[in-house]
Design an enzyme around this catalytic site. Structure first.
Site, PDB file in Angstrom:
ATOM      1  N   ASN A 138       0.877  -1.179   0.000  1.00  0.00           N
ATOM      2  CA  ASN A 138       0.000   0.000   0.000  1.00  0.00           C
ATOM      3  C   ASN A 138       0.910   1.224   0.000  1.00  0.00           C
ATOM      4  O   ASN A 138       1.514   1.551   1.015  1.00  0.00           O
ATOM      5  CB  ASN A 138      -0.884  -0.026   1.257  1.00  0.00           C
ATOM      6  CG  ASN A 138      -1.679   1.261   1.430  1.00  0.00           C
ATOM      7  OD1 ASN A 138      -1.751   2.081   0.522  1.00  0.00           O
ATOM      8  ND2 ASN A 138      -2.269   1.434   2.605  1.00  0.00           N
TER       9      ASN A 138
ATOM     10  N   LYS B  64       0.103   4.248  -0.250  1.00  0.00           N
ATOM     11  CA  LYS B  64      -0.519   5.453   0.328  1.00  0.00           C
ATOM     12  C   LYS B  64      -0.262   6.641  -0.614  1.00  0.00           C
ATOM     13  O   LYS B  64      -0.222   6.446  -1.833  1.00  0.00           O
ATOM     14  CB  LYS B  64      -0.012   5.699   1.754  1.00  0.00           C
ATOM     15  CG  LYS B  64      -0.126   4.414   2.609  1.00  0.00           C
ATOM     16  CD  LYS B  64       0.049   4.618   4.067  1.00  0.00           C
ATOM     17  CE  LYS B  64      -0.113   3.286   4.794  1.00  0.00           C
ATOM     18  NZ  LYS B  64      -0.066   3.397   6.220  1.00  0.00           N
TER      19      LYS B  64
ATOM     20  N   HIS C  38      -9.435   1.204   4.670  1.00  0.00           N
ATOM     21  CA  HIS C  38      -8.158   1.352   5.370  1.00  0.00           C
ATOM     22  C   HIS C  38      -8.350   2.289   6.568  1.00  0.00           C
ATOM     23  O   HIS C  38      -9.163   3.221   6.508  1.00  0.00           O
ATOM     24  CB  HIS C  38      -7.091   1.919   4.422  1.00  0.00           C
ATOM     25  CG  HIS C  38      -5.732   1.913   5.039  1.00  0.00           C
ATOM     26  ND1 HIS C  38      -5.308   2.939   5.845  1.00  0.00           N
ATOM     27  CD2 HIS C  38      -4.747   0.988   5.022  1.00  0.00           C
ATOM     28  CE1 HIS C  38      -4.086   2.643   6.287  1.00  0.00           C
ATOM     29  NE2 HIS C  38      -3.727   1.467   5.799  1.00  0.00           N
TER      30      HIS C  38
ATOM     31  N   GLU D  41      -6.804   4.730   7.626  1.00  0.00           N
ATOM     32  CA  GLU D  41      -6.649   6.171   7.353  1.00  0.00           C
ATOM     33  C   GLU D  41      -7.901   6.744   6.673  1.00  0.00           C
ATOM     34  O   GLU D  41      -8.230   7.913   6.859  1.00  0.00           O
ATOM     35  CB  GLU D  41      -5.378   6.406   6.522  1.00  0.00           C
ATOM     36  CG  GLU D  41      -4.138   6.206   7.396  1.00  0.00           C
ATOM     37  CD  GLU D  41      -2.932   5.618   6.685  1.00  0.00           C
ATOM     38  OE1 GLU D  41      -2.844   5.702   5.454  1.00  0.00           O
ATOM     39  OE2 GLU D  41      -2.074   5.040   7.391  1.00  0.00           O
TER      40      GLU D  41
ATOM     41  N   GLU E 108      -5.814  -5.194  10.278  1.00  0.00           N
ATOM     42  CA  GLU E 108      -4.814  -4.167  10.548  1.00  0.00           C
ATOM     43  C   GLU E 108      -5.090  -3.524  11.904  1.00  0.00           C
ATOM     44  O   GLU E 108      -5.959  -2.644  12.013  1.00  0.00           O
ATOM     45  CB  GLU E 108      -4.843  -3.097   9.452  1.00  0.00           C
ATOM     46  CG  GLU E 108      -4.440  -3.634   8.097  1.00  0.00           C
ATOM     47  CD  GLU E 108      -3.733  -2.572   7.258  1.00  0.00           C
ATOM     48  OE1 GLU E 108      -2.623  -2.840   6.804  1.00  0.00           O
ATOM     49  OE2 GLU E 108      -4.289  -1.480   7.086  1.00  0.00           O
TER      50      GLU E 108
ATOM     51  N   GLY F  70       2.410   1.755  11.008  1.00  0.00           N
ATOM     52  CA  GLY F  70       3.493   2.738  10.927  1.00  0.00           C
ATOM     53  C   GLY F  70       4.201   2.956  12.250  1.00  0.00           C
ATOM     54  O   GLY F  70       5.014   3.869  12.378  1.00  0.00           O
TER      55      GLY F  70
ATOM     56  N   SER G  72       3.145  -2.595  10.347  1.00  0.00           N
ATOM     57  CA  SER G  72       4.562  -2.737  10.694  1.00  0.00           C
ATOM     58  C   SER G  72       5.184  -4.058  10.233  1.00  0.00           C
ATOM     59  O   SER G  72       6.004  -4.639  10.942  1.00  0.00           O
ATOM     60  CB  SER G  72       4.751  -2.532  12.206  1.00  0.00           C
ATOM     61  OG  SER G  72       4.364  -1.216  12.570  1.00  0.00           O
TER      62      SER G  72
HETATM   63  P1  PGA Z   1       2.782   0.027   7.740  1.00  0.00           P
HETATM   64  O1  PGA Z   1       1.336   0.333   7.142  1.00  0.00           O
HETATM   65  O2  PGA Z   1       3.277  -1.250   7.074  1.00  0.00           O
HETATM   66  O3  PGA Z   1       3.619   1.221   7.339  1.00  0.00           O
HETATM   67  O4  PGA Z   1       2.624  -0.126   9.205  1.00  0.00           O
HETATM   68  C1  PGA Z   1       0.424  -0.702   6.913  1.00  0.00           C
HETATM   69  C2  PGA Z   1      -0.836  -0.154   6.283  1.00  0.00           C
HETATM   70  O5  PGA Z   1      -1.235   0.972   6.600  1.00  0.00           O
HETATM   71  O6  PGA Z   1      -1.457  -0.843   5.445  1.00  0.00           O
END
Ligand code: PGA
Length: 233
Positions: free
Chosen positions: A7, A9, A85, A87, A153, A159, A195
């Site tokens: 992803n 983003k 997601h 976000e 998730e 992150g 992560s």
């Molecule tokens: P990350 O994000 O691997 O940077 O923790 C995962 C995601 O948001 O799908």
């Protein structure tokens, strides 16, 4: 065979995508590799990784300035779309109902939705993790239509460089698998996301009911992404 989905983003460029596809063409893997990139990169994408989007409109077409429909995504060559997601849920107020409508739209146009569910830190602290996961699956996953992918998730771990324990991930994925089976969607692939990196990917993907990973930050550079893909060939 595992599913390794990146992803990007709001990151990346046409050059970066070409470099990634080039690097991916040189590895030998049976895993299914998907890159969910910004809308602007979908139509020009060529290469071995399947291309996905990161969001889709609930509407079919019409006066919805700034929105992109599932039909447009299919037309541009997207095979997958991430919906729900954290976000999107956090910054755009997307609820389980909206996420289900988006997933339905994707299915109508032959795109596989990658439907995200997961608890916030507050929900975790309140002991509501399993409840949030179960209702997330029941309410966000359409009961009919084509195949879907579900991603667990834990929102507090995205992150953040931290993950739940293996036992916590196993419990979450088992609950998701059981809930999907009750909905008539047994066998749906379930990804873990938050992560994920080269150093923990093999261990994460050895946990029961973890059929692959959804990777954010570590999917942007081939030096970080390829070790995740090769963690399990
Ligand atoms: P990350 O994000 O691997 O940077 O923790 C995962 C995601 O948001 O799908």
């Amino acid at each position: 065979m595992k599913i390794i989905a990146g992803n990007w983003k709001m990151n990346g460029s046409a050059v970066a995508l070409r470099e990634m596809q080039d690097a991916l063409s040189k590895i030998d893997t049976e895993n299914r590799v998907i890159l969910c990139v910004p809308f602007t990169l979908i139509a020009g994408a060529h290469g071995v990784a399947a291309i996905g989007a990161q969001d889709v409109s609930v509407h079919d077409h019409g006066a919805f300035t700034g929105e992109v429909s599932a039909q447009m995504l299919a037309d541009a060559g997207a095979k997958y779309v991430i919906v729900g997601h954290s976000e999107r849920r956090m910054y755009h107020g997307e609820t389980n109902d909206v996420v289900r409508e988006k997933a339905q739209m994707a299915l109508t146009h032959g795109i596989t939705p990658i439907i995200c569910v997961g608890e916030t830190m507050d929900e975790r602290d309140a002991g509501k993790t399993m409840e949030i996961i179960e209702s997330g699956v029941r309410e966000s996953v359409p009961v009919d239509g084509g195949d879907v992918i579900v991603a667990y998730e834990p929102r507090w771990a995205i992150g953040a460089g931290i993950t739940p324990t293996d036992d916590e991930i196993a419990a979450a994925h088992t609950l998701i698998a059981e809930t999907l089976a009750k909905m008539g969607r047994g066998g749906t692939p379930i990804l873990y996301g938050a992560s994920v990196k080269g150093g923990n990917a093999a261990k994460l993907m050895s946990i029961p009911h973890v059929d692959g990973v959804l990777v954010g930050g570590a999917s942007l550079k081939s030096d970080d992404f390829i070790p995740i893909i090769m963690a399990t060939k």
